[in-house]
Scaffold this active site. Structure first.
Site, PDB file in Angstrom:
ATOM      1  N   SER A 268       0.813  -1.219   0.000  1.00  0.00           N
ATOM      2  CA  SER A 268       0.000   0.000   0.000  1.00  0.00           C
ATOM      3  C   SER A 268       0.843   1.264   0.000  1.00  0.00           C
ATOM      4  CB  SER A 268      -0.958   0.004   1.193  1.00  0.00           C
ATOM      5  OG  SER A 268      -0.267  -0.238   2.402  1.00  0.00           O
TER       6      SER A 268
ATOM      7  N   HIS B 296       1.236   5.171   4.381  1.00  0.00           N
ATOM      8  CA  HIS B 296       0.350   5.613   3.307  1.00  0.00           C
ATOM      9  C   HIS B 296       0.655   7.047   2.881  1.00  0.00           C
ATOM     10  CE1 HIS B 296      -3.077   2.456   3.929  1.00  0.00           C
ATOM     11  NE2 HIS B 296      -1.894   1.912   3.747  1.00  0.00           N
TER      12      HIS B 296
END
Length: 315
Positions: free
Chosen positions: A218, A264
């Site tokens: 991610s 992230h």
């Protein structure tokens, strides 16, 4: 032209040329000539051209003189096949299989919560490759990036906590990756993916507790979200469908427990910076500018990691 001569049968005693022979196979007669060099060619040597046939040498010469197709950002047109995207997905799936296998029947055999890593538990492989600043292991040894295990900044982007974690990231990679690879070309897309993933992992190293672990693609995926927004804006295309998806993912990042916020956001920022370098490089000396920009980002990330290492070791 290769010709053969002999005594004619017209009674004159003169010598006249007979049927031409293929320049590559002198024992084969032919009336067909290369439309480019006019040499005789047999059926085996014929290569279809827009008009007539050409010999193998002329075809090869033509291929060398044709400039390969490039994307709007200087990448190879082979990116439309999505080979890099497919390879990255296959690599992530393979690492997941190896991660489950590394459990060696632990949780899976005992029916534990991790179920060999399938349901989100850690495995020996995730423990080995996760982003980890510095920690004391059960055997009393000290490990982590600060202790020289720099590989964790790369391996963590190919490891996942469970199949659900893997599937979500691979679906996003499939959707985003094919579009970006087609626009950027294979090499530029791969550089974007790896640098964005590295940037997210460096952010985890900088801002997370030194004894906490993090894995997942991610970090790179969020970099792709930022990149597709930048690239589409550069091409003058509509980005209204991208923003809501990005906002939803950011909401999940801040509200769902266990998600690495630093990873992230770090991947998002790094992906945006790398996309800006790729998209806005001047046409003249574009490749040099893109390589230099990527190198600067890479050096900056490594510099931040070195600073964090100094803080942990010095503290």
């Amino acid at each position: 032209m290769t010709e053969r001569s002999g005594q004619a049968g017209d009674g004159t005693g003169g010598s006249v040329p007979t049927t031409p022979a293929c320049y590559r196979h002198p024992d084969r007669e032919t009336y067909v000539r290369c439309t480019r060099c006019d040499r005789p060619i047999c059926p085996e040597c014929m290569r279809e051209a827009s008009v007539g046939h050409q010999c193998p040498e002329c075809v090869n010469e033509g291929r060398r003189s044709v400039r390969p197709a490039r994307t709007a950002f200087g990448g190879g047109a082979a990116g439309r096949h999505g080979y890099v995207t497919k390879t990255l997905i296959a690599l992530n799936v393979l690492v997941m299989v190896l991660s489950i296998a590394s459990d060696r029947g632990g949780d899976a055999a005992a029916g534990g919560a991790g179920f060999g890593g399938l349901m989100g538990g850690g495995t020996p492989l995730t423990n080995w490759g996760a982003v980890l600043g510095q920690a004391v292991f059960p055997d009393g040894t000290i490990g982590g990036i600060a202790e020289g295990q720099w590989y964790r900044l790369v391996t963590a982007m190919f490891l996942h906590y469970g199949v659900v974690h893997l599937l979500l990231n691979m679906w996003a990679l499939w959707v985003l990756g094919r579009t970006l690879e087609a626009v950027l070309g294979p090499l530029r897309f791969l550089a974007l993916y790896l640098i964005a993933g590295l940037g997210g992992n460096v952010a985890v190293y900088l801002f997370s507790a030194p004894n906490s672990t993090a894995v997942g693609a991610s970090t790179a995926i969020f970099g792709l979200f930022a990149a597709i927004f930048v690239i589409m804006r550069r091409l003058g295309r509509d980005t209204s469908a991208i923003v809501p998806i990005l906002v939803i993912n950011l909401i999940f990042t801040f509200t769902v427990p266990g998600i690495s916020i630093a990873g992230h956001l770090g991947g998002l920022v790094t992906g945006a910076l790398m996309a800006l370098v790729l998209a806005y490089a001047p046409r003249m000396r574009r490749t040099v500018f893109q390589v230099a920009g990527g190198a600067i980002i890479l050096v900056a990330l490594l510099g931040l990691a070195l600073v964090r290492t100094g803080m942990l070791l010095g503290g």
